[in-house]
Design a protein around this motif. Sequence first.
Motif, PDB file in Angstrom:
ATOM      1  N   THR A  45      85.879  55.765  13.955  1.00 58.49           N
ATOM      2  CA  THR A  45      86.992  55.728  14.505  1.00 58.49           C
ATOM      3  C   THR A  45      87.719  57.271  14.955  1.00 58.49           C
ATOM      4  O   THR A  45      87.423  57.919  14.070  1.00 58.49           O
ATOM      5  CB  THR A  45      88.032  55.119  13.827  1.00 58.49           C
ATOM      6  N   ILE A  46      87.967  57.299  16.215  1.00 62.32           N
ATOM      7  CA  ILE A  46      88.689  58.584  16.723  1.00 62.32           C
ATOM      8  C   ILE A  46      89.960  58.466  17.251  1.00 62.32           C
ATOM      9  O   ILE A  46      90.246  57.276  18.175  1.00 62.32           O
ATOM     10  CB  ILE A  46      87.775  59.196  17.820  1.00 62.32           C
ATOM     11  N   ASN A  47      91.233  58.935  16.696  1.00 65.81           N
ATOM     12  CA  ASN A  47      92.420  58.870  17.226  1.00 65.81           C
ATOM     13  C   ASN A  47      92.843  59.745  18.286  1.00 65.81           C
ATOM     14  O   ASN A  47      92.255  61.317  17.992  1.00 65.81           O
ATOM     15  CB  ASN A  47      93.243  59.053  15.867  1.00 65.81           C
ATOM     16  N   ILE A  48      93.251  59.555  19.202  1.00 63.82           N
ATOM     17  CA  ILE A  48      93.608  60.482  20.276  1.00 63.82           C
ATOM     18  C   ILE A  48      94.638  61.495  19.888  1.00 63.82           C
ATOM     19  O   ILE A  48      94.788  62.576  20.550  1.00 63.82           O
ATOM     20  CB  ILE A  48      94.533  59.606  21.596  1.00 63.82           C
ATOM     21  N   LEU A  49      95.381  61.259  18.872  1.00 60.25           N
ATOM     22  CA  LEU A  49      96.333  62.321  18.318  1.00 60.25           C
ATOM     23  C   LEU A  49      95.574  63.493  18.155  1.00 60.25           C
ATOM     24  O   LEU A  49      96.038  64.597  18.081  1.00 60.25           O
ATOM     25  CB  LEU A  49      97.059  61.823  16.987  1.00 60.25           C
ATOM     26  N   LYS A  50      94.274  63.501  17.847  1.00 58.47           N
ATOM     27  CA  LYS A  50      93.503  64.695  17.379  1.00 58.47           C
ATOM     28  C   LYS A  50      93.244  65.418  18.524  1.00 58.47           C
ATOM     29  O   LYS A  50      92.563  66.378  18.467  1.00 58.47           O
ATOM     30  CB  LYS A  50      92.073  64.159  16.662  1.00 58.47           C
ATOM     31  N   TYR A  51      93.345  64.996  19.636  1.00 60.59           N
ATOM     32  CA  TYR A  51      93.223  65.727  20.807  1.00 60.59           C
ATOM     33  C   TYR A  51      94.334  66.221  21.562  1.00 60.59           C
ATOM     34  O   TYR A  51      94.732  66.532  22.730  1.00 60.59           O
ATOM     35  CB  TYR A  51      92.498  64.714  21.982  1.00 60.59           C
ATOM     36  N   GLY A  52      95.568  66.248  20.897  1.00 64.52           N
ATOM     37  CA  GLY A  52      96.913  66.593  21.473  1.00 64.52           C
ATOM     38  C   GLY A  52      97.544  65.725  22.163  1.00 64.52           C
ATOM     39  O   GLY A  52      98.459  65.937  22.689  1.00 64.52           O
ATOM     40  N   ALA A  53      97.112  64.529  21.952  1.00 65.45           N
ATOM     41  CA  ALA A  53      98.176  63.421  22.542  1.00 65.45           C
ATOM     42  C   ALA A  53      99.445  63.217  22.042  1.00 65.45           C
ATOM     43  O   ALA A  53      99.753  63.458  20.993  1.00 65.45           O
ATOM     44  CB  ALA A  53      97.212  61.966  22.727  1.00 65.45           C
ATOM     45  N   LYS A  54     100.397  63.035  22.986  1.00 66.29           N
ATOM     46  CA  LYS A  54     101.920  63.035  22.520  1.00 66.29           C
ATOM     47  C   LYS A  54     102.380  61.668  23.226  1.00 66.29           C
ATOM     48  O   LYS A  54     102.445  61.325  24.374  1.00 66.29           O
ATOM     49  CB  LYS A  54     102.591  64.260  23.016  1.00 66.29           C
ATOM     50  N   ASN A  55     103.202  60.821  22.404  1.00 65.91           N
ATOM     51  CA  ASN A  55     103.782  59.559  22.725  1.00 65.91           C
ATOM     52  C   ASN A  55     105.364  59.796  23.206  1.00 65.91           C
ATOM     53  O   ASN A  55     106.126  59.041  22.856  1.00 65.91           O
ATOM     54  CB  ASN A  55     103.674  58.631  21.659  1.00 65.91           C
ATOM     55  N   ASP A  56     105.678  60.765  23.810  1.00 67.28           N
ATOM     56  CA  ASP A  56     106.877  61.019  24.354  1.00 67.28           C
ATOM     57  C   ASP A  56     107.413  60.435  25.728  1.00 67.28           C
ATOM     58  O   ASP A  56     108.705  60.715  26.106  1.00 67.28           O
ATOM     59  CB  ASP A  56     107.213  62.616  24.305  1.00 67.28           C
ATOM     60  N   GLY A  57     106.418  59.781  26.390  1.00 67.26           N
ATOM     61  CA  GLY A  57     106.682  59.136  27.682  1.00 67.26           C
ATOM     62  C   GLY A  57     106.856  60.254  28.554  1.00 67.26           C
ATOM     63  O   GLY A  57     107.080  60.023  29.748  1.00 67.26           O
ATOM     64  N   ILE A  58     106.728  61.792  28.504  1.00 69.58           N
ATOM     65  CA  ILE A  58     106.807  62.658  29.371  1.00 69.58           C
ATOM     66  C   ILE A  58     105.242  63.273  29.578  1.00 69.58           C
ATOM     67  O   ILE A  58     104.912  63.678  30.716  1.00 69.58           O
ATOM     68  CB  ILE A  58     107.767  63.645  28.951  1.00 69.58           C
ATOM     69  N   THR A  59     104.482  63.638  28.452  1.00 69.29           N
ATOM     70  CA  THR A  59     103.455  64.298  28.437  1.00 69.29           C
ATOM     71  C   THR A  59     102.319  63.639  29.059  1.00 69.29           C
ATOM     72  O   THR A  59     102.344  62.340  28.761  1.00 69.29           O
ATOM     73  CB  THR A  59     102.959  64.910  26.968  1.00 69.29           C
ATOM     74  N   LEU A  60     101.472  64.142  29.980  1.00 70.67           N
ATOM     75  CA  LEU A  60     100.611  63.372  30.788  1.00 70.67           C
ATOM     76  C   LEU A  60      98.964  63.310  29.730  1.00 70.67           C
ATOM     77  O   LEU A  60      98.679  64.545  29.666  1.00 70.67           O
ATOM     78  CB  LEU A  60     100.247  63.845  32.379  1.00 70.67           C
ATOM     79  N   ASN A  61      98.704  62.351  29.118  1.00 67.26           N
ATOM     80  CA  ASN A  61      97.868  62.531  28.324  1.00 67.26           C
ATOM     81  C   ASN A  61      96.459  61.829  28.890  1.00 67.26           C
ATOM     82  O   ASN A  61      95.514  61.657  28.052  1.00 67.26           O
ATOM     83  CB  ASN A  61      98.049  61.384  27.047  1.00 67.26           C
ATOM     84  N   THR A  62      96.154  62.151  30.015  1.00 68.35           N
ATOM     85  CA  THR A  62      94.937  61.699  30.729  1.00 68.35           C
ATOM     86  C   THR A  62      93.693  62.362  29.941  1.00 68.35           C
ATOM     87  O   THR A  62      92.857  62.181  29.497  1.00 68.35           O
ATOM     88  CB  THR A  62      94.936  61.914  32.170  1.00 68.35           C
ATOM     89  N   LYS A  63      94.046  63.815  29.668  1.00 68.01           N
ATOM     90  CA  LYS A  63      92.842  64.613  29.327  1.00 68.01           C
ATOM     91  C   LYS A  63      92.446  64.117  27.882  1.00 68.01           C
ATOM     92  O   LYS A  63      91.176  64.133  27.752  1.00 68.01           O
ATOM     93  CB  LYS A  63      92.940  66.148  29.649  1.00 68.01           C
ATOM     94  N   SER A  64      93.646  64.176  27.304  1.00 69.43           N
ATOM     95  CA  SER A  64      93.260  63.802  25.720  1.00 69.43           C
ATOM     96  C   SER A  64      92.643  62.435  25.768  1.00 69.43           C
ATOM     97  O   SER A  64      91.696  62.444  24.790  1.00 69.43           O
ATOM     98  CB  SER A  64      94.582  63.786  25.095  1.00 69.43           C
ATOM     99  N   ILE A  65      92.990  61.477  26.258  1.00 76.57           N
ATOM    100  CA  ILE A  65      92.275  60.257  26.127  1.00 76.57           C
ATOM    101  C   ILE A  65      90.890  60.097  26.542  1.00 76.57           C
ATOM    102  O   ILE A  65      90.084  59.356  25.921  1.00 76.57           O
ATOM    103  CB  ILE A  65      93.352  59.026  26.835  1.00 76.57           C
ATOM    104  N   ASN A  66      90.794  60.930  27.833  1.00 77.90           N
ATOM    105  CA  ASN A  66      89.655  60.609  28.246  1.00 77.90           C
ATOM    106  C   ASN A  66      88.430  61.611  27.621  1.00 77.90           C
ATOM    107  O   ASN A  66      87.287  61.162  27.289  1.00 77.90           O
ATOM    108  CB  ASN A  66      89.468  61.325  29.811  1.00 77.90           C
ATOM    109  N   GLN A  67      88.850  62.816  26.786  1.00 76.96           N
ATOM    110  CA  GLN A  67      88.031  63.579  26.278  1.00 76.96           C
ATOM    111  C   GLN A  67      87.699  62.588  24.754  1.00 76.96           C
ATOM    112  O   GLN A  67      86.375  62.864  24.365  1.00 76.96           O
ATOM    113  CB  GLN A  67      88.695  64.793  25.802  1.00 76.96           C
TER     114      GLN A  67
END
Length: 554
Positions: A45-67
């Motif tokens: 299991t890999i959590n997107i939080l480990k890639y710097g994803a933020k659930n603030d509704g502002i940060t664009l998490n495209t790179k974190s999720i795809n990585q």
Amino acid sequence: MKQIVSAILAIPLLISTFQAGAQNKKAYSFDNLPVIAKTFFKKDTINILKYGAKNDGITLNTKSINQAITDCNKRGGGVVVIPEGLWLTGPIELKSNVNLHLKKNALLQFTKDMDQYPLVEGNWEGLPQMRNQSPIWASNQQNIAITGYGIVDGGGEAWRMVKKDKLTESQWKSLLASGGVVGEDNKSWYPSAKSLKGAKMKNAGVITKDKDAAFYAEIKDFLRPNLLVLNRCKRVLLEGVTFQNSPAWNLHPLMSEDITIRNVYAKNPWYAQNGDGLDIESCKNVLVEGSTFDVGDDGICIKSGRDAEGRKRAMPTENVVIRHSTVYHAHGGFVIGSEMSGGAKNIFISDCTFIGTDIGLRFKTTRGRGGVVENIYARNINMKDIPGEAILFDMYYAAVDPVPLTGEKRETPKVELLPVTEETPVFRKFYISNVVCDGAAKAVFIRGLPEMSISDIFLDNLTIKAKEGLDIQEAKNISLSNVHLDIKNAKPLIYIQNGSSVTLSNISYTNAELLFRINGAKNSNIKLTGTATSKAAVKTEFGHGAQADVLEIK
């Protein structure tokens, strides 16, 4: 030994009985059902939080999720977790052996910034076209999944045009105040000038040699993406997730194999233009079960390419099982067409409910498509509050909404005999039984072409309450048995135009001012048995060349 484990679905044998013409009843079974190869994922299991994803509704998490997906794929696969929260993102690419899993209260929100979606060569309504990149996509991948309990939102309101007649006055005023532009007819709203410019063109997105990057850039906003496109993928699982608010179609498996769609919810506003729920196009071995659809266009739809391109592709949609699912608002509950030029066969739908769909069972095509649709089985279908036909077969599809808007006028198609060519579509071998419909505009509508009759339609055990009864045109070898009709406007109860070998047996009805109206010089061998004709005020009426001896009543 391959990592992917194939298993045969435990699908019970279902038997339907139909009666064809004067022959004895013949049993048809839900046999030859597909073998679906299941997905299988490592427990890593890999959590997107480990890639710097933020659930603030502002940060664009495209790179974190795809990585996270890319790394999971490189490690041999596993599960990529989207935790609780609102996650703003651009397009996400699924890769082999990865299960994208949404936790409870996870909202994957796709950005409304259209610059995040590059133009790519894709496919739209059965034709190769330039489109914006789909929010979720995969191409030539194997063993992929989206599972869990969360919501995927496509941000479709940023892309879709809206018809004024589908909104209340206050909704229309609110839409105008939000920005965008209004079309010249003052009845259509577009989110941008680029969107309106593309709408004015014919086949704007079709890829041709004379169109360059600059041309497509000028109409980019018009080239709406489907929310999820899986192109030439194998072993796919969609389970538990809500997919909503798509820019165009919602779920679109294309030229893919071994697909399981289980307990998903596909949701769009009812006014969402081209807002289909599920479009299964040129796919093989598909199971849809336990799912719910409430959308702006067709609910569950079978396609296989359009016109010459579809015939050239030559990939029918085949071996499909749809069961235990519900469709609320949609143009059709279960639909085949109209882009079915590659054909469709061996489709099995059972134990489904349609509530408020414009049409219940909807089979549509038109001249130019070509293609053969055959071996279609439906049973145990419940319907309620159907504004159009409960069951419809129509070879004159005109690319308009099935139920006209208030004040909208439509002309009846011109009837003319044309030569049979590769562009002539074929509808045959449909077996439908155990249908109950509480409220429809018309019970059954069957309309073929003068040069190509719809043929071999077997309808058994129907109970339908509707405004109008049975309408059969340009059709042959049609059987209706054990049918109960509660018809408000039975003038006539049964209309037949150029029907050949039409058998009606055990037809019961509450009342009828006119039992039969038969028109056309090409009628032959129409038989009615086991029916109380004395309940009708007038039994028969013949016109437009029809002779009384074409009808036999026993």
